[in-house]
Design an enzyme around this catalytic site. Sequence first.
Site, short mmCIF file in Angstrom:
data_model
loop_
_atom_site.label_atom_id
_atom_site.label_comp_id
_atom_site.label_asym_id
_atom_site.label_seq_id
_atom_site.Cartn_x
_atom_site.Cartn_y
_atom_site.Cartn_z
N LYS A 78 0.86 -1.19 0.00
CA LYS A 78 0.00 0.00 0.00
C LYS A 78 0.89 1.23 0.00
O LYS A 78 1.93 1.25 0.68
CB LYS A 78 -0.88 -0.04 1.24
CG LYS A 78 -1.93 1.05 1.36
CD LYS A 78 -2.78 0.84 2.61
CE LYS A 78 -3.89 1.85 2.76
NZ LYS A 78 -4.73 1.61 3.96
N SER A 153 -9.68 1.54 3.00
CA SER A 153 -8.84 2.37 2.15
C SER A 153 -7.80 1.60 1.34
O SER A 153 -7.26 2.13 0.36
CB SER A 153 -8.13 3.41 3.03
OG SER A 153 -7.26 2.77 3.96
N SER A 177 -9.76 -1.05 7.09
CA SER A 177 -9.21 -0.83 5.75
C SER A 177 -8.47 -2.00 5.13
O SER A 177 -8.12 -1.96 3.96
CB SER A 177 -8.28 0.38 5.76
OG SER A 177 -9.05 1.55 5.70
#
Length: 493
Positions: A78, A153, A177
């Site tokens: 990420k 997210s 997330s």
Amino acid sequence: MLTQFTLAEIVDKLAKKEISAREVTEAALARIDAVEDTVKAFVTQTREAALAKAAQIDAKRFNGEEVGPLAGVPMALKDNICTKGIRTTCSSKMLHNFIPPYDATVAELLENAGSILLGKTNLDEFAMGSSTENSAFFTTCNPWDLESVPGGSSGGSAAAVAAEEVFFALGSDTAGSVRQPAAFCGVVGLKPTYGRVSRYGLIPFASSLDQIGSFTKDVRDCALVMNVIAKYDPRDSTSANLAAPDYTTFLDGNVKGLKIGIPKEYFVEGINADVKANVHKAIAVLESLGAVAEEISLPHSEFGIPAYYIIAPAEASSNLARFDGVQYGFQAEADNLQELYEKTRSAGFGPEVKRRIILGTYVLSSDNYDAYFVKALKVRTLIKEDFDKAFAKYDVILTPTTLGLPFKQGAVRDLVSMYLNDICTVPTNMAGLPAISVPCGYVDGLPVGMQLIGKPFAEGTILRVAHAYEQNSGLPKKKPTLTAKGGAVHEKI
Ligand code: GLN
């Protein structure tokens, strides 16, 4: 295609020298070439470095040198996890040009384990969101339905694994997330216990809630990733100085007599009837394997979202104060220092980030601190106490991961509905507990996830239950179609 294998299968083929790291890496890059234009999981790709690393691994293996447990396996991180010399943006204009001078501990551990970084994945700006629609760059698409969101997210990481662009990916989970996008993309997502995996080098959002976690195709792969990243780190003052077990030893299929609590508050009004039915079927599978499921109550969980939207913005407002145009990333043109701060922050942050900073600053101001912030901390303690009581009697707690299915891009426009995506996942961040999302069915071709919550540092137990379920679920082995499913494609919010 090599990319269709699991991480465990690829590790095995590499160890037996049936394939080379270069072949696997080229296969993954070819897959990215074929699907990335439609999925849009990556903010940055690191193709050349990946091929160079693959060649290095192959040479080492050829020479009989030690190569590490994940040697030659392509993966993604990420884009809020710092990577030395590789742009790390948080999907924000504020950091669009930020190149960290150091690696996050997890990046270093994965590097030393021999895995091969293919790139950095898209997220909601600074990890604030549930759909990747808050990315300053673009929205990632759900591989099961390209018009739907992948969740967030960590939507880029979830989509990259679901679309088989990489064998595993890391994300971060502050309220859900990792687990919510895992559920939306039909992959396994684990948020470890707070302190189990180092946060050093994770660009912070809400430090008391943030935890790095993994996305994998199945539960065994999750255990293999945890074996590398679960490690004490003196550079993170909240890292637990506790040896980690070999997580694969828990995957024995034995759940006989295991006590599962089913909290009634997580099956409330608003839950999609098909999601509920699939989670109940999963409970029946575990019961058929000898587990004992009983209804329990976690009465304060319903206050998880309101307390989160005080605590998380408060911490974010403090953490994000460092982005002032002087130290990192974006810098606006200005005539004096005050103007520099104002212009940089006003142009560098997107609307959701600004909203949270304003909210956080408000609840931390001296007039409001006791009424909001301190009260939210008290609620947090009550949520944790509910779990403590439940875990005195039960080994794991089982809930849906989300109340609904992946939604269309642009379809959720009111904030409260968006925030409610984390209703089932946020209480565990409040309590610091480990939790995993495992696929448990399909509705209209879209995946459904169930969540297993464990006692502190009992990742092994939730992996055991998740694995026993996965091996006996009877679910068809489906792969995403990478097509759109009708209806209008919406513009970015
Ligand atoms: N959706 C939540 C938020 O917007 C959770 C984010 C997260 O877990 N990083 O804050």
